[in-house]
Design an enzyme around this catalytic site. Structure first.
Site, PDB file in Angstrom:
ATOM      1  N   GLU B  49      13.929 103.915  73.597  1.00 21.01           N
ATOM      2  CA  GLU B  49      13.090 102.853  74.110  1.00 21.01           C
ATOM      3  C   GLU B  49      13.717 101.524  73.699  1.00 21.01           C
ATOM      4  O   GLU B  49      13.916 101.278  72.514  1.00 21.01           O
ATOM      5  CB  GLU B  49      11.706 102.990  73.478  1.00 21.01           C
ATOM      6  CG  GLU B  49      10.565 102.729  74.413  1.00 21.01           C
ATOM      7  CD  GLU B  49       9.249 102.796  73.674  1.00 21.01           C
ATOM      8  OE1 GLU B  49       8.724 101.726  73.358  1.00 21.01           O
ATOM      9  OE2 GLU B  49       8.767 103.905  73.387  1.00 21.01           O
ATOM     10  N   ASP B  60       2.149  93.673  69.656  1.00 24.71           N
ATOM     11  CA  ASP B  60       3.075  93.984  68.576  1.00 24.71           C
ATOM     12  C   ASP B  60       2.704  93.350  67.247  1.00 24.71           C
ATOM     13  O   ASP B  60       2.242  92.214  67.186  1.00 24.71           O
ATOM     14  CB  ASP B  60       4.492  93.539  68.969  1.00 24.71           C
ATOM     15  CG  ASP B  60       5.108  94.469  69.994  1.00 24.71           C
ATOM     16  OD1 ASP B  60       5.131  95.694  69.737  1.00 24.71           O
ATOM     17  OD2 ASP B  60       5.525  93.989  71.061  1.00 24.71           O
TER      18      ASP B  60
END
Lengths: 399, 279
Positions: B49, B60
């Site tokens: 990824e 995040d």
């Protein structure tokens, strides 16, 4: 122009708005939407809301004829919608009362918020204290410095103020951090967003809570002038005070509406927050709207002397009416806002928030060009007490 | 059948689980990212990824936020990451999944992205702030190309929506282990286990679990419950700590090797104590 059907079922104002949120938040947004729809029909909720707006926030606020300013500018008659007279000093309390009542209804015990100028943070800290809710406010470190008085006000009312040191250390980063907190604590926490931004249903819900401004204004100007105004002027950061004033007038074609963005050091300097001057369509913080971005889709840093206008995106409903030409947008620069701050303080004895001073700055340009028979209403969205320290600092005055 | 499907099929035949490491493209710089991908593949990674940095990454935590800022210092953009993918594709067949936010995608152009990403050998796309309801154009494109749009599901997702998301997702379903952001610490395994078994009763699609996996022990535990395990912040933190180290790829490879060993062991071991993500 038909306005009543907006937004659609999924929160879209034409191309704009919507719900661009992480999956973790999707159920909370659906639940919030459901609760909000239900409370619109709930007589008891509406009675509580009305009661708090009247007895706690101090509504209705006055519509004040600024006679000396009118005379000085020598054109259209100028009225000020006195949101600066609300409890906590700005229109932000209209929304936070509504959302605090919703928080109670959803059985949540903790609220979080972002704040730029600190006015929304103060309004959230205030209702949290009044409703017995735990409260945490995220604020960029740059803004904490600019608005240290508001930081202390929030703390005095028992709120935890958490500094955000990422990115531009202003409102944008405070919203990101609040969304991260909400993603983590969504089961127990409601996020009281402060402007007509974010994923559906925030923009429509906050518009509705703020539209009390325009509803009152309509009644008051009818009484004072026996007719509707020719022009409404409001500053636009996210755009909640502007949407609140404009919304009840949207279908009155004779009423012109002008949103004033932060021109900062001027458009050509690149240091501003004028989304309609230099922005393009994108997605930030859950909504599709005009925003300031670079060629790679990274969000640009913004600048304004007023922390409350210092944000890269604008409420999606504003974008919709901008495209359709129903709301016009312009900008006022830092120094123009500062001059308007002085002018209103000296001529009318009313010290505007630096945000609202942007709207006044535009009126200074506009009113002299209009006939004396014309009527302008400016939304004086907040009072300037919070900005005194910063104004002194800019002028090099030691207090 | 694209590279993601082939990988899961191959692993299934061996009764193995997929290890899916995440790194931020351009952190510490793009050439290094290519070396890291190669090193991770050799160490046993099954799918990679690649984060594409965005200025305002709301899903995040601090570790990946910092990595994004480092990558943005070089102005790393989607077009650069596509070029990187094409370079990697010249020497490797490992499936590549790009993870970014919707605004860079929108600015680049959805149609253009699908066309170029497929040509560069990208296999999948993860966009955490784009729910399927808002992503009709992305959905249309992904159905007409070999590029998978991989959807996320969260612990808060109700069962009706879970069914909808597993129906729509391509490649695999990205199951978020905890209510929170990347790099948070996972502690309640029985909860994850219950939820994951509910997901797997609902869909035949492959399910990979991520967020909050920071140690080989945790990876081993979760591998027992899913088809794949995604590890992001822990690797990104390692990169941050060894940024100046000439042996950075070897350091990361060693950690990935441990993770792969743990995932391949596959037994649902309970770690002695949950290990919090340091940030």
């Amino acid at each position: 122009m038909k306005m009543t059907k907006l937004p659609d079922q999924r929160g879209h104002f034409g191309l704009y708005g919507g719900r661009f949120a992480p999956e973790t938040l999707m159920p909370a947004l659906t639940e919030l939407e459901k609760q909000y729809e239900a409370c619109k029909e709930d007589q008891r909720f509406q009675k509580h809301l009305k009661g708090y707006l009247k007895d706690f926030a101090g509504r209705p606020t006055a519509l004040y004829y600024a006679g000396r300013l009118t005379k000085k500018l020598g054109g259209a008659k100028i009225y000020l919608k006195r949101e600066d007279l609300c409890h906590t000093g700005a229109h932000k309390i209209n929304n936070t009362i509504g959302q605090a009542l919703l928080t109670q209804r959803m059985g949540k015990r903790r609220v979080i918020a972002e704040t730029g100028a600190g006015q929304h943070g103060v309004a959230v800290a205030t209702v949290a204290a009044a409703f017995g809710l735990e409260c945490e406010v995220y604020m960029g470190t740059e803004d904490m410095e600019r608005q240290s008085l508001n930081v202390y006000r929030m703390r005095l009312m028992g709120a935890k103020v958490t500094p955000v040191d990422s990115g531009s250390r202003t409102l944008k980063d405070a919203i990101s951090e609040a969304m991260r907190d909400w993603t983590t604590n969504v089961r127990t926490t409601h996020y009281i967003l402060g402007s007509v931004l974010g994923p559906h249903p925030f923009p429509v819900m906050i518009r509705d809570f703020q539209s009390v401004i325009g509803t009152e204004t309509r009644r008051q100007i009818q009484k004072a002038e026996g007719r509707l105004p020719d022009c409404l002027v409001a500053c636009v950061g996210g755009g909640s005070n502007a949407m609140g004033l404009f919304y009840p007038f949207l279908s009155d074609r004779s009423v012109e509406m002008i949103g004033v963005e932060a021109g900062g050091h001027g458009i050509e300097s690149g240091k501003h927050a004028a989304r309609f001057a230099e922005g393009s369509v994108g997605v930030l913080h859950g909504t599709m709207t005009y925003l300031l971005q670079d060629d790679d889709g990274q969000i640009r840093l913004t600048h304004s002397v007023s922390a409350g206008l210092d944000y890269a995106a604008v409420g999606p409903e504003h974008s919709y009416y901008y495209d359709r030409g129903r709301i016009h947008f312009t900008h006022a620069k830092d120094d123009e806002a500062m001059s308007a701050f002085d002018l209103l303080s000296r001529v009318e004895g009313i010290m505007p928030a630096l945000e609202s001073a942007h709207a006044v700055a535009h009126v200074v340009k506009l009113a002299p060009r209009m006939k004396r028979s014309r009527v302008i209403i400016v939304n004086l969205s907040g009072r300037g007490d919070k900005d005194v320290m910063q104004v002194a600092k800019i002028r090099g005055v030691k207090l | 059948m694209n590279r993601i499907d082939q990988t899961f099929q191959r692993l299934r035949a061996k009764k193995e689980k997929a290890l899916i490491p995440y790194i931020m493209a351009g952190d510490p710089y793009l050439e290094r990212t290519e070396e890291l991908v190669v090193a991770m593949e050799q160490a046993g990674a099954d799918i990679i990824e690649l984060g594409v940095p965005f200025s305002d990454p709301i899903a995040d935590g601090p570790v990946i936020q910092r990595a994004g800022l480092r990558a943005l210092k070089w102005k790393t953009a989607l077009k650069d990451v596509l070029r990187l993918a094409a370079d990697i594709r010249k020497k490797s067949e490992i499936p590549l999944v790009l993870m970014t936010y919707y605004n860079p995608v929108l600015k680049f152009g959805v149609e253009k992205l699908f066309k170029e990403a497929e040509a560069c050998g990208v296999d999948g796309l993860i966009i955490p702030d784009l729910p399927p309801e808002e992503g009709q154009t992305v959905l249309d494109r992904s159905r007409r190309t070999g590029l998978d749009w991989i959807l996320l599901a969260a612990p808060t997702t109700p069962s009706g929506r879970l069914r909808f998301l597993s129906g729509q997702t391509q490649g695999f379903l990205y199951y978020v282990s905890l209510t929170g952001i990347t790099g948070a610490s996972l502690s309640d395994y029985s909860d994850v286990k219950n939820r994951l078994s509910a997901v797997r009763r609902m869909t035949d699609k492959q399910v990979a679990v991520g967020f909050g996996v920071s140690t080989p022990d945790q990876a081993a535990t979760l591998a027992g419950m899913a088809d794949g395990v995604i590890v992001g912040s822990a690797i990104v933190r390692l990169i941050e700590q060894h940024m100046e180290d000439p042996d950075l790829p070897a350091v990361v490879a060693e950690f990935v090797k441990q993770l792969k060993r743990a995932v391949t062991g596959g037994r649902a071991r309970r770690p002695s104590k949950p290990i919090a993500a340091h940030s």
